[in-house]
Design a protein around this motif. Structure first.
Motif, mmCIF file in Angstrom:
data_model
loop_
_atom_site.group_PDB
_atom_site.id
_atom_site.type_symbol
_atom_site.label_atom_id
_atom_site.label_comp_id
_atom_site.label_asym_id
_atom_site.label_seq_id
_atom_site.Cartn_x
_atom_site.Cartn_y
_atom_site.Cartn_z
ATOM 1 N N SER A 268 20.554 13.037 13.741
ATOM 2 C CA SER A 268 21.514 12.071 13.225
ATOM 3 C C SER A 268 22.304 12.693 12.061
ATOM 4 O O SER A 268 21.934 13.729 11.526
ATOM 5 N N THR A 269 23.379 12.048 11.686
ATOM 6 C CA THR A 269 24.293 12.617 10.687
ATOM 7 C C THR A 269 23.716 12.586 9.276
ATOM 8 O O THR A 269 24.060 13.425 8.446
ATOM 9 N N GLY A 270 22.834 11.640 9.014
ATOM 10 C CA GLY A 270 22.275 11.600 7.660
ATOM 11 C C GLY A 270 21.216 10.525 7.520
ATOM 12 O O GLY A 270 20.850 9.856 8.485
ATOM 13 N N HIS A 271 20.737 10.391 6.288
ATOM 14 C CA HIS A 271 19.659 9.438 6.013
ATOM 15 C C HIS A 271 19.737 8.990 4.573
ATOM 16 O O HIS A 271 20.310 9.681 3.730
ATOM 17 N N GLY A 272 19.144 7.842 4.314
ATOM 18 C CA GLY A 272 19.023 7.384 2.947
ATOM 19 C C GLY A 272 18.141 8.340 2.161
ATOM 20 O O GLY A 272 17.304 9.043 2.716
ATOM 21 N N LEU A 273 18.356 8.354 0.852
ATOM 22 C CA LEU A 273 17.666 9.302 -0.026
ATOM 23 C C LEU A 273 17.319 8.553 -1.309
ATOM 24 O O LEU A 273 18.111 7.747 -1.792
ATOM 25 N N GLY A 274 16.147 8.837 -1.858
ATOM 26 C CA GLY A 274 15.767 8.150 -3.096
ATOM 27 C C GLY A 274 14.356 8.534 -3.477
ATOM 28 O O GLY A 274 14.061 9.712 -3.666
ATOM 29 N N LEU A 275 13.466 7.542 -3.554
ATOM 30 C CA LEU A 275 12.067 7.822 -3.871
ATOM 31 C C LEU A 275 11.403 8.581 -2.722
ATOM 32 O O LEU A 275 10.388 9.235 -2.922
ATOM 33 N N LEU B 250 0.820 -1.221 0.000
ATOM 34 C CA LEU B 250 0.000 0.000 0.000
ATOM 35 C C LEU B 250 0.852 1.268 0.000
ATOM 36 O O LEU B 250 0.376 2.331 -0.382
ATOM 37 N N HIS B 251 2.088 1.146 0.438
ATOM 38 C CA HIS B 251 2.953 2.330 0.502
ATOM 39 C C HIS B 251 3.309 2.744 -0.932
ATOM 40 O O HIS B 251 3.938 1.977 -1.674
ATOM 41 N N LEU B 252 2.876 3.952 -1.325
ATOM 42 C CA LEU B 252 2.950 4.339 -2.745
ATOM 43 C C LEU B 252 4.377 4.354 -3.322
ATOM 44 O O LEU B 252 4.562 3.952 -4.475
ATOM 45 N N PRO B 253 5.401 4.810 -2.560
ATOM 46 C CA PRO B 253 6.751 4.706 -3.135
ATOM 47 C C PRO B 253 7.138 3.254 -3.445
ATOM 48 O O PRO B 253 7.857 2.997 -4.418
ATOM 49 N N ASN B 254 6.654 2.313 -2.646
ATOM 50 C CA ASN B 254 6.930 0.903 -2.931
ATOM 51 C C ASN B 254 6.155 0.426 -4.151
ATOM 52 O O ASN B 254 6.670 -0.344 -4.968
ATOM 53 N N VAL B 255 4.907 0.893 -4.287
ATOM 54 C CA VAL B 255 4.114 0.548 -5.476
ATOM 55 C C VAL B 255 4.827 1.075 -6.724
ATOM 56 O O VAL B 255 4.971 0.371 -7.722
ATOM 57 N N PHE B 256 5.308 2.316 -6.647
ATOM 58 C CA PHE B 256 6.024 2.897 -7.792
ATOM 59 C C PHE B 256 7.282 2.096 -8.105
ATOM 60 O O PHE B 256 7.574 1.788 -9.263
ATOM 61 N N TYR B 257 8.028 1.755 -7.071
ATOM 62 C CA TYR B 257 9.288 1.034 -7.271
ATOM 63 C C TYR B 257 9.050 -0.302 -7.975
ATOM 64 O O TYR B 257 9.816 -0.709 -8.840
ATOM 65 N N LEU B 258 7.947 -0.970 -7.606
ATOM 66 C CA LEU B 258 7.687 -2.301 -8.159
ATOM 67 C C LEU B 258 7.000 -2.262 -9.521
ATOM 68 O O LEU B 258 7.146 -3.197 -10.307
ATOM 69 N N THR C 159 2.473 5.937 -10.838
ATOM 70 C CA THR C 159 2.678 7.154 -10.035
ATOM 71 C C THR C 159 1.379 7.732 -9.463
ATOM 72 O O THR C 159 1.395 8.812 -8.878
ATOM 73 N N GLY C 160 0.255 7.046 -9.637
ATOM 74 C CA GLY C 160 -1.011 7.568 -9.125
ATOM 75 C C GLY C 160 -1.040 7.595 -7.605
ATOM 76 O O GLY C 160 -0.189 7.003 -6.937
ATOM 77 N N SER C 161 -2.066 8.292 -7.074
ATOM 78 C CA SER C 161 -2.107 8.507 -5.621
ATOM 79 C C SER C 161 -3.017 7.517 -4.897
ATOM 80 O O SER C 161 -3.173 7.591 -3.687
ATOM 81 N N ASN C 162 -3.643 6.617 -5.634
ATOM 82 C CA ASN C 162 -4.546 5.640 -5.007
ATOM 83 C C ASN C 162 -4.260 4.274 -5.610
ATOM 84 O O ASN C 162 -4.532 4.053 -6.791
ATOM 85 N N ALA C 163 -3.695 3.378 -4.817
ATOM 86 C CA ALA C 163 -3.356 2.065 -5.364
ATOM 87 C C ALA C 163 -3.151 1.043 -4.262
ATOM 88 O O ALA C 163 -2.751 1.377 -3.144
ATOM 89 N N ALA C 164 -3.467 -0.194 -4.597
ATOM 90 C CA ALA C 164 -3.069 -1.335 -3.780
ATOM 91 C C ALA C 164 -2.480 -2.342 -4.750
ATOM 92 O O ALA C 164 -3.035 -2.567 -5.834
ATOM 93 N N LEU C 165 -1.367 -2.914 -4.384
ATOM 94 C CA LEU C 165 -0.697 -3.883 -5.261
ATOM 95 C C LEU C 165 -0.628 -5.212 -4.534
ATOM 96 O O LEU C 165 -0.151 -5.276 -3.397
ATOM 97 N N LEU C 166 -1.118 -6.239 -5.187
ATOM 98 C CA LEU C 166 -1.063 -7.566 -4.593
ATOM 99 C C LEU C 166 -0.142 -8.432 -5.438
ATOM 100 O O LEU C 166 -0.419 -8.668 -6.622
ATOM 101 N N VAL C 167 0.940 -8.881 -4.827
ATOM 102 C CA VAL C 167 1.910 -9.720 -5.527
ATOM 103 C C VAL C 167 1.813 -11.122 -4.954
ATOM 104 O O VAL C 167 1.989 -11.314 -3.746
ATOM 105 N N SER C 168 1.482 -12.095 -5.794
ATOM 106 C CA SER C 168 1.478 -13.482 -5.338
ATOM 107 C C SER C 168 2.583 -14.232 -6.066
ATOM 108 O O SER C 168 3.269 -13.661 -6.917
#
Ligand SMILES: [Mn+2]
Length: 354
Positions: A284-291, A16-24, A28-37
């Motif tokens: 903290s000193t920093g963080h990961g960066l990406g989507l 359900l997390h949209l950056p994860n939906v985009f990655y997979l 890029t839409g704002s409403n999605a659920a992705l089911l991977v079996s």
């Protein structure tokens, strides 16, 4: 992903997390659920995104289902139809609300077993490939050049919001989809707030000004912080600045594959502690960066993650002195097989703007 699901004895994973939906999927839409079996993948979205989903999502890999009601309802109807095949379902516990989880559980029925399965996609996302790094370099270039172009506009009387608008306008003109976060322009006492949004306060003479800005380009964010002084900086400000710069350099130098996130954090923290400023470095000193602007790995105290080539991170120590001001210097870097590559080469020495 399917191998990881199988290893954890899961029949499917609900994203359900949209950056994860985009990655997979590329959606890029704002409403999605992705089911991977194990055998297929279905993206549920609504009619606003019918044309877009067709263009963004590879029909060969992912089936798109356009639904009229809530996507979660449509999604859980799959569970009741495929009770034999899909019984153990992984879900993102850190991303799903209590209400969503209850709705899912009741519409899927008792035969479905839910397992919190967090962080797997995020861990994949933490390692960038060369095409992702190329986009991140462009996003970083946009941030650097936009900041440099706005510097000549810094003078007493100009509002923080004016500078934020100028930065964001320039990033847009250079092709950014938008700012990666609300641009921070924090001057004077306000620069001691690590996350101050730009306000209507005018810049005054003899003040520190913190710029923290980033661009989104093709889904990927940049994140750049620079601190300047309006006027001639007093000795104490120069001393603080030197300490932060040295701390930042120490953490950048430490960054390489095989080192732990905590060690990179410690490299910066030790410098500030030796300068008597350890208690003023409150994050903290920093963080990961990406989507996302903040993603894995986090470069903080006690973080055991071992860094590896492909990790994109920020290095951004800062000090914050109540009533006086703050200084932060932030760059984006990518860990390489032998060290780290700098994405944000914007000038780092103290600029005194007169
Ligand atoms: Mn940052």
């Amino acid at each position: 992903l399917r191998q990881a699901l199988e290893a954890d004895h899961l029949d499917a994973f609900l994203v359900l997390h949209l950056p994860n939906v985009f990655y997979l999927t590329g959606f890029t839409g704002s409403n999605a659920a992705l089911l991977v079996s194990s055998r297929d993948a279905t993206l549920f979205t609504d009619r606003r995104y019918a044309i877009q989903a067709k263009q963004e999502v590879s029909a060969r890999l992912v089936r798109v289902r356009i639904v009229r009601g809530p996507v979660l309802e449509a999604c859980s109807s799959v569970f009741s139809k495929a009770v034999r095949r899909i019984q153990r379902v992984g879900f993102e516990a850190a991303r799903v609300s209590v209400r969503q989880k209850e709705a899912l559980a009741s519409s899927a029925g008792k035969q479905t077993r839910w397992t919190a399965w967090d962080g797997h996609i995020e861990a994949d996302r933490a390692v960038k490939d060369s095409s992702e790094i190329a986009i991140m370099q462009d996003a970083a270039d946009i941030a650097c050049s936009s900041w440099e172009e706005v510097l000549p506009l810094v003078e007493p009387g100009v509002l923080e919001t004016d500078l934020a608008a100028e930065v964001e306008y320039r990033m847009r003109r250079k092709g950014a989809a938008g700012p990666a976060f609300d641009t921070i322009i924090a001057s004077g006492e306000r620069s001691a707030w690590p996350h101050a949004r730009a306000s209507c306060k005018p810049i005054r003479k003899n003040e520190l000004v913190v710029f923290d800005l980033g661009a989104i380009l093709r889904g990927y964010s940049s994140d750049l912080t620079r601190t300047v002084y309006v006027g001639r900086a007093p000795a104490v400000v120069k001393q603080w600045y030197r300490a932060v710069l040295e701390a930042q350099q120490a953490a950048r130098d430490a960054l390489r594959p095989g080192i732990s996130a905590a060690q990179v954090d410690a490299a910066a923290r030790q410098v500030l502690q030796r300068a008597g400023l350890g208690s003023k470095f409150t994050h903290s000193t920093g963080h990961g960066l990406g989507l996302e602007v903040h993603e894995m790995p986090r470069l903080g105290k006690g973080e055991k993650t071992i860094l590896m080539a492909g990790n994109a991170v920020t290095i951004e120590p800062g000090i914050y002195i109540e009533g006086q001001g703050g200084i932060r210097i932030e760059d984006d870097l990518v860990v390489t097989p032998t060290g780290a590559q700098l994405l944000t080469p914007a000038k780092r020495e103290l600029l005194e703007i007169e």
